[in-house]
Design a protein around this motif. Structure first.
Motif, short mmCIF file in Angstrom:
data_model
loop_
_atom_site.label_atom_id
_atom_site.label_comp_id
_atom_site.label_asym_id
_atom_site.label_seq_id
_atom_site.Cartn_x
_atom_site.Cartn_y
_atom_site.Cartn_z
N SER A 1 0.82 -1.22 0.00
CA SER A 1 0.00 0.00 0.00
C SER A 1 0.86 1.27 0.00
O SER A 1 0.57 2.23 -0.73
CB SER A 1 -0.94 -0.02 1.21
OG SER A 1 -0.25 -0.44 2.37
N TYR A 2 1.92 1.30 0.80
CA TYR A 2 2.75 2.52 0.81
C TYR A 2 3.50 2.69 -0.51
O TYR A 2 3.80 3.81 -0.92
CB TYR A 2 3.72 2.50 2.00
CG TYR A 2 3.08 3.02 3.27
CD1 TYR A 2 2.75 4.37 3.41
CD2 TYR A 2 2.80 2.17 4.33
CE1 TYR A 2 2.15 4.84 4.56
CE2 TYR A 2 2.21 2.64 5.49
CZ TYR A 2 1.89 3.98 5.60
OH TYR A 2 1.29 4.45 6.75
N CYS A 3 3.81 1.57 -1.16
CA CYS A 3 4.45 1.67 -2.48
C CYS A 3 3.46 2.22 -3.51
O CYS A 3 3.82 3.04 -4.36
CB CYS A 3 4.98 0.31 -2.92
SG CYS A 3 6.29 -0.31 -1.84
N LYS B 1 11.91 -1.49 5.01
CA LYS B 1 10.53 -1.23 4.57
C LYS B 1 10.57 -0.45 3.26
O LYS B 1 11.40 0.45 3.10
CB LYS B 1 9.78 -0.41 5.62
CG LYS B 1 9.39 -1.23 6.83
CD LYS B 1 8.54 -0.41 7.78
CE LYS B 1 8.29 -1.17 9.06
NZ LYS B 1 6.93 -1.68 9.16
N PHE B 2 9.67 -0.82 2.35
CA PHE B 2 9.60 -0.04 1.12
C PHE B 2 8.34 0.80 1.09
O PHE B 2 7.46 0.56 1.93
CB PHE B 2 9.72 -0.92 -0.14
CG PHE B 2 9.03 -2.26 -0.10
CD1 PHE B 2 7.75 -2.43 0.42
CD2 PHE B 2 9.66 -3.39 -0.64
CE1 PHE B 2 7.12 -3.66 0.41
CE2 PHE B 2 9.04 -4.62 -0.65
CZ PHE B 2 7.78 -4.74 -0.12
N PRO B 3 8.30 1.83 0.24
CA PRO B 3 9.16 2.14 -0.91
C PRO B 3 10.45 2.87 -0.53
O PRO B 3 10.51 3.56 0.48
CB PRO B 3 8.27 3.09 -1.74
CG PRO B 3 7.47 3.83 -0.71
CD PRO B 3 7.18 2.80 0.36
N ALA C 1 13.90 7.29 1.60
CA ALA C 1 12.88 6.40 2.14
C ALA C 1 11.69 7.24 2.61
O ALA C 1 11.78 8.47 2.66
CB ALA C 1 13.44 5.58 3.29
N GLU C 2 10.61 6.56 2.96
CA GLU C 2 9.38 7.16 3.46
C GLU C 2 8.56 7.74 2.29
O GLU C 2 9.00 8.67 1.60
CB GLU C 2 9.62 8.24 4.51
CG GLU C 2 10.10 7.68 5.84
CD GLU C 2 9.05 6.80 6.52
OE1 GLU C 2 7.85 7.12 6.43
OE2 GLU C 2 9.43 5.79 7.13
N SER C 3 7.36 7.17 2.13
CA SER C 3 6.52 7.54 0.99
C SER C 3 6.28 9.06 0.90
O SER C 3 6.36 9.64 -0.19
CB SER C 3 5.20 6.79 1.07
OG SER C 3 4.57 7.02 2.31
N1 LIG Z 1 6.26 5.00 6.89
C1 LIG Z 1 6.66 4.16 5.80
C2 LIG Z 1 5.90 2.85 5.89
C3 LIG Z 1 6.38 1.82 4.88
C4 LIG Z 1 5.79 0.46 5.11
O1 LIG Z 1 5.14 0.20 6.15
N2 LIG Z 1 5.99 -0.42 4.15
C5 LIG Z 1 5.53 -1.79 4.29
C6 LIG Z 1 4.77 -2.21 3.03
S1 LIG Z 1 3.27 -1.31 2.81
C7 LIG Z 1 6.72 -2.73 4.39
O2 LIG Z 1 7.75 -2.46 3.82
N3 LIG Z 1 6.56 -3.83 5.12
C8 LIG Z 1 7.59 -4.83 5.22
C9 LIG Z 1 7.99 -5.09 6.61
O3 LIG Z 1 7.48 -4.44 7.53
O4 LIG Z 1 8.83 -5.98 6.79
C10 LIG Z 1 6.36 4.90 4.47
O5 LIG Z 1 5.54 5.81 4.46
O6 LIG Z 1 7.00 4.59 3.45
#
Ligand SMILES: N[C@@H](CCC(=O)N[C@@H](CS)C(=O)NCC(=O)O)C(=O)O
Length: 215
Positions: free
Chosen positions: A12-14, A52-54, A66-68
């Motif tokens: 979702s954040y990607c 964590k992505f993106p 990093a950080e959407s």
């Molecule tokens: N605050 C971060 C949140 C990013 C995030 O939560 N990404 C999730 C996917 S939606 C992720 O990478 N999850 C993998 C994990 O937690 O291992 C942003 O805005 O980019």
């Protein structure tokens, strides 16, 4: 092409960042990361140890971002296009950032709590946390419903970063706590988001992974 996006289409954040890129036809190299693959996971963590992505890499400026929200801020500043992701007026820009924060913290985060709980092993579930997240989602839905009574997009007439944040957060939240029958203004806003070509494209690209959504 100097931009590379490390992402997964189902994340979702990607999707939030993909919407911003698609809005302005910004050229980038898509690099799909499979976090369940040990080698890919390790390689990604060398780039961004949080894992964590993106994550956006810009070779032109030698920056890894990093950080959407920060990625979209960067795109708005350095790769602007027809869709102005953040309003030029400072007061409207602050308002846009506040709405982006609202969707991340008061919709997206609670949605992730519920999804995350479904992925926990038996005996490690947090039913209290899930109930709290659902209740907070309901509160957020009520606020959005009232706010969208006379608006097309989160900031009014113009599509912005706030809508990039809203679309995937609402998409997945609606699968968990459906709002279609209870919040008509929110539902109408969501329909507009679903019809927006940038988000429609992100949703279509995520379709092959739909079976991974935990029920
Ligand atoms: N605050 C971060 C949140 C990013 C995030 O939560 N990404 C999730 C996917 S939606 C992720 O990478 N999850 C993998 C994990 O937690 O291992 C942003 O805005 O980019």
């Amino acid at each position: 092409m100097s931009l590379t996006l490390y992402f997964h289409p189902f994340s979702s954040y990607c999707q939030k960042v993909l919407i911003a890129l698609y809005e302005n036809d910004t050229a980038f190299e898509p690099r799909i990361v499979d976090l369940t693959d040990a080698a890919e996971n390790a390689a990604f963590k060398r780039l961004w140890p949080i894992g964590k992505f993106p994550v956006l890499r810009d070779d032109a400026s030698a920056l890894t971002i990093a950080e959407s929200t920060i990625i979209i801020e960067y795109l708005a500043q350095h790769y602007p296009g027809a869709t102005r992701l953040i309003p030029a007026d400072p007061d409207l820009a602050r308002e846009c950032r506040a709405r982006d924060r609202f969707y991340d913290l008061h919709v997206h985060q609670h949605m992730q709590t519920i999804v995350g709980d479904r992925l926990r092993p038996a005996g490690k579930k947090d039913s209290f946390g899930v109930e709290q997240a659902k209740s907070r989602l309901e509160t957020a839905f009520g606020m959005i419903d009232a706010e969208m009574a006379d608006k097309t997009w989160a900031m009014g007439d113009a599509f912005s970063m706030a809508d990039c944040a809203a679309a995937p957060a609402l998409y997945y939240a609606n699968l968990l706590v459906p709002f279609g029958k209870t919040h008509k203004n929110l539902a109408a806003y969501f329909d507009r988001l679903m019809a927006r070509p940038s988000f429609a494209r992100a949703v279509k690209e995520a379709e092959p992974y739909r079976a991974f959504f935990p029920t």
